[in-house]
Design a protein around this motif. Structure first.
Motif, short mmCIF file in Angstrom:
data_model
loop_
_atom_site.label_atom_id
_atom_site.label_comp_id
_atom_site.label_asym_id
_atom_site.label_seq_id
_atom_site.Cartn_x
_atom_site.Cartn_y
_atom_site.Cartn_z
N SER A 290 11.46 5.80 -2.08
CA SER A 290 11.11 5.28 -3.40
C SER A 290 12.33 5.20 -4.30
O SER A 290 12.41 4.35 -5.20
CB SER A 290 10.04 6.17 -4.04
OG SER A 290 10.48 7.52 -4.12
N LEU B 207 0.81 -1.21 0.00
CA LEU B 207 0.00 0.00 0.00
C LEU B 207 0.85 1.27 0.00
O LEU B 207 0.40 2.32 -0.47
CB LEU B 207 -0.92 0.01 1.22
CG LEU B 207 -2.06 -1.01 1.21
CD1 LEU B 207 -2.75 -1.05 2.57
CD2 LEU B 207 -3.07 -0.68 0.12
N THR C 1 6.01 4.03 4.39
CA THR C 1 6.02 5.29 3.65
C THR C 1 7.15 6.19 4.14
O THR C 1 7.81 6.87 3.34
CB THR C 1 4.66 6.01 3.82
OG1 THR C 1 3.62 5.15 3.35
CG2 THR C 1 4.64 7.31 3.05
N TYR D 262 3.44 0.70 -3.99
CA TYR D 262 2.83 0.50 -5.31
C TYR D 262 1.66 1.46 -5.53
O TYR D 262 0.95 1.80 -4.60
CB TYR D 262 2.36 -0.95 -5.47
CG TYR D 262 3.48 -1.95 -5.40
CD1 TYR D 262 4.50 -1.95 -6.34
CD2 TYR D 262 3.54 -2.90 -4.37
CE1 TYR D 262 5.54 -2.86 -6.28
CE2 TYR D 262 4.58 -3.81 -4.29
CZ TYR D 262 5.58 -3.77 -5.25
OH TYR D 262 6.61 -4.66 -5.18
N ARG D 263 1.51 1.87 -6.78
CA ARG D 263 0.38 2.71 -7.18
C ARG D 263 -0.56 1.88 -8.04
O ARG D 263 -0.17 1.41 -9.11
CB ARG D 263 0.88 3.93 -7.99
CG ARG D 263 1.89 4.79 -7.26
CD ARG D 263 1.25 5.53 -6.08
NE ARG D 263 2.17 6.45 -5.45
CZ ARG D 263 2.96 6.15 -4.43
NH1 ARG D 263 2.93 4.92 -3.93
NH2 ARG D 263 3.76 7.05 -3.91
N PHE D 264 -1.78 1.69 -7.58
CA PHE D 264 -2.75 0.90 -8.33
C PHE D 264 -4.14 1.44 -8.07
O PHE D 264 -4.38 2.14 -7.07
CB PHE D 264 -2.67 -0.59 -7.96
CG PHE D 264 -2.80 -0.86 -6.48
CD1 PHE D 264 -4.05 -1.07 -5.90
CD2 PHE D 264 -1.67 -0.91 -5.67
CE1 PHE D 264 -4.17 -1.32 -4.55
CE2 PHE D 264 -1.80 -1.16 -4.30
CZ PHE D 264 -3.04 -1.37 -3.75
N ARG D 265 -5.04 1.15 -8.96
CA ARG D 265 -6.41 1.64 -8.84
C ARG D 265 -7.10 1.00 -7.62
O ARG D 265 -7.04 -0.20 -7.43
CB ARG D 265 -7.19 1.32 -10.11
CG ARG D 265 -8.64 1.82 -10.09
CD ARG D 265 -9.32 1.54 -11.41
NE ARG D 265 -8.67 2.23 -12.52
CZ ARG D 265 -9.04 2.12 -13.80
NH1 ARG D 265 -10.06 1.30 -14.12
NH2 ARG D 265 -8.39 2.77 -14.74
N ARG E 199 1.97 0.40 6.89
CA ARG E 199 1.95 1.31 5.75
C ARG E 199 2.54 2.66 6.11
O ARG E 199 3.35 3.23 5.35
CB ARG E 199 0.51 1.51 5.26
CG ARG E 199 0.50 2.33 3.97
CD ARG E 199 -0.75 3.12 3.75
NE ARG E 199 -0.56 3.99 2.59
CZ ARG E 199 -1.52 4.64 1.99
NH1 ARG E 199 -2.77 4.54 2.41
NH2 ARG E 199 -1.27 5.43 0.95
N ARG F 285 -6.34 1.78 -4.50
CA ARG F 285 -5.45 1.66 -3.34
C ARG F 285 -6.01 2.41 -2.13
O ARG F 285 -6.04 1.87 -1.01
CB ARG F 285 -4.07 2.20 -3.69
CG ARG F 285 -3.05 2.02 -2.57
CD ARG F 285 -1.72 2.63 -2.91
NE ARG F 285 -1.79 4.08 -2.95
CZ ARG F 285 -0.73 4.88 -2.78
NH1 ARG F 285 0.47 4.35 -2.60
NH2 ARG F 285 -0.86 6.19 -2.83
N GLU F 286 -6.44 3.64 -2.34
CA GLU F 286 -6.97 4.42 -1.23
C GLU F 286 -8.28 3.83 -0.69
O GLU F 286 -8.56 3.92 0.50
CB GLU F 286 -7.17 5.87 -1.67
CG GLU F 286 -5.87 6.60 -1.98
CD GLU F 286 -4.89 6.58 -0.82
OE1 GLU F 286 -5.36 6.72 0.34
OE2 GLU F 286 -3.68 6.40 -1.06
#
Length: 301
Positions: A188, A118, A183, A121-124, A179, A126-127
């Motif tokens: 990154s 979480l 972060t 990675y960036r994915f649809r 998470r 996620r939030e």
């Protein structure tokens, strides 16, 4: 010159000559939170002191002496606790160690993987997933206990060790902490550098990200271990065989029997005292590891 001296010596309007207004007021204000913390500490430690002292009393002394006066029956209480039902108390302690140790390890592993995914990675969606997890943090466990029981009953897993362990694997609060920590702790740029070097995603996670996340995961493990060790509702619903009871449920059954057999009260109190010792030992060990790991991370950076 004389008028200047008079003006310097004259007190300010609304004040009394010869008194300092600022520092004493600040000291009085600072004393309030200190007093509040002391009262809170007394409130939290008073039951602990009562258990510690009551565990030293025999059954006769428990009901006939002053509350905070130590007794002479601690060794006899431990002996009776060991002898009760051929040492079933230590069976309960072993069950609690299994539930809390294995459950906390599995929960920490799932939290590490989920929190890292979480955070990195960036994915649809996620939030949306993260918000659902936050809703799980706010949801009381009592609401989930009955649905969990019905699901495990359909799978014929009730009254088993798995019935207590499986619901503990996913901890929304652990995923949330993982998470947040991933972060902050895993840059990154480091992940991108690993990808450019040809490392797989699993290798980046295990060799690069996981060592950076260890202090946060230690915190997740500690929180989850304490939560599982003190858990009562889930085992109470799932288990019927007292040989599989954790220490919380076992002491509860002793306390219920104490209504008819007052001699068991001393066993309950002594067992409660002994049940705290593993938590204290774990906290001291993990706190040392946590501090050392934070220090090593600061030196490496």
């Amino acid at each position: 010159m004389s008028s200047l001296a008079v003006r310097k010596a004259a007190p300010a309007a609304g004040t009394t000559s010869g008194t300092a207004q600022g520092p004493p007021l600040r000291r009085r204000i600072a004393f309030v939170p200190t007093l509040t913390l002391l009262l809170g500490a007394v409130y939290c430690l008073l039951p602990v002191a009562w258990v510690l002292i009551a565990a030293t009393k025999s059954g006769r002394e428990l009901f006939s002496t002053f509350t905070f006066l130590p007794g002479t029956g601690f060794a006899e209480n431990v002996k009776d606790l060991n002898a009760y039902r051929d040492g079933v108390y230590w069976k309960w302690m072993g069950n609690s160690a299994l539930y809390a140790g294995l459950g906390a390890l599995l929960s920490t592993a799932v939290s590490a993987l989920s929190g890292y995914a979480l955070a990195i990675y960036r994915f649809r969606g996620r939030e949306t997933v993260f918000n659902i997890l936050l809703a799980g943090v706010l949801m009381p466990p009592v609401i989930l206990a009955i649905p969990q029981y019905l699901l495990l009953a359909k799978a014929d897993l009730t009254d088993s060790y798995a019935s207590v362990l499986l619901p503990l694997i996913l901890s929304p609060y652990g995923v949330y902490l993982a998470r947040i920590y991933a972060t902050a702790a895993v840059p990154s740029d480091v992940v991108e550098a690993g990808r450019m070097d040809g490392a797989s995603e699993w290798r980046i996670f295990t060799r690069v990200a996981l060592p950076m996340m260890v202090p946060g995961l230690v915190t997740v493990f500690l929180f989850q271990f304490v939560a599982v060790w003190n858990n009562f509702l889930l085992p109470y619903i799932m288990l019927s065989d007292d040989e599989k009871f954790p220490i919380t449920l076992g002491l509860f059954t002793l306390l219920e029997q104490g209504a008819n057999t007052p001699a068991l009260y001393t066993l309950v109190i002594t067992g409660a005292l002994l049940a705290v010792i593993p938590l204290i030992a774990l906290f001291l060990v993990i706190q040392r590891f946590w501090s050392l790991d934070l220090l090593s991370g600061a030196v490496k950076s």
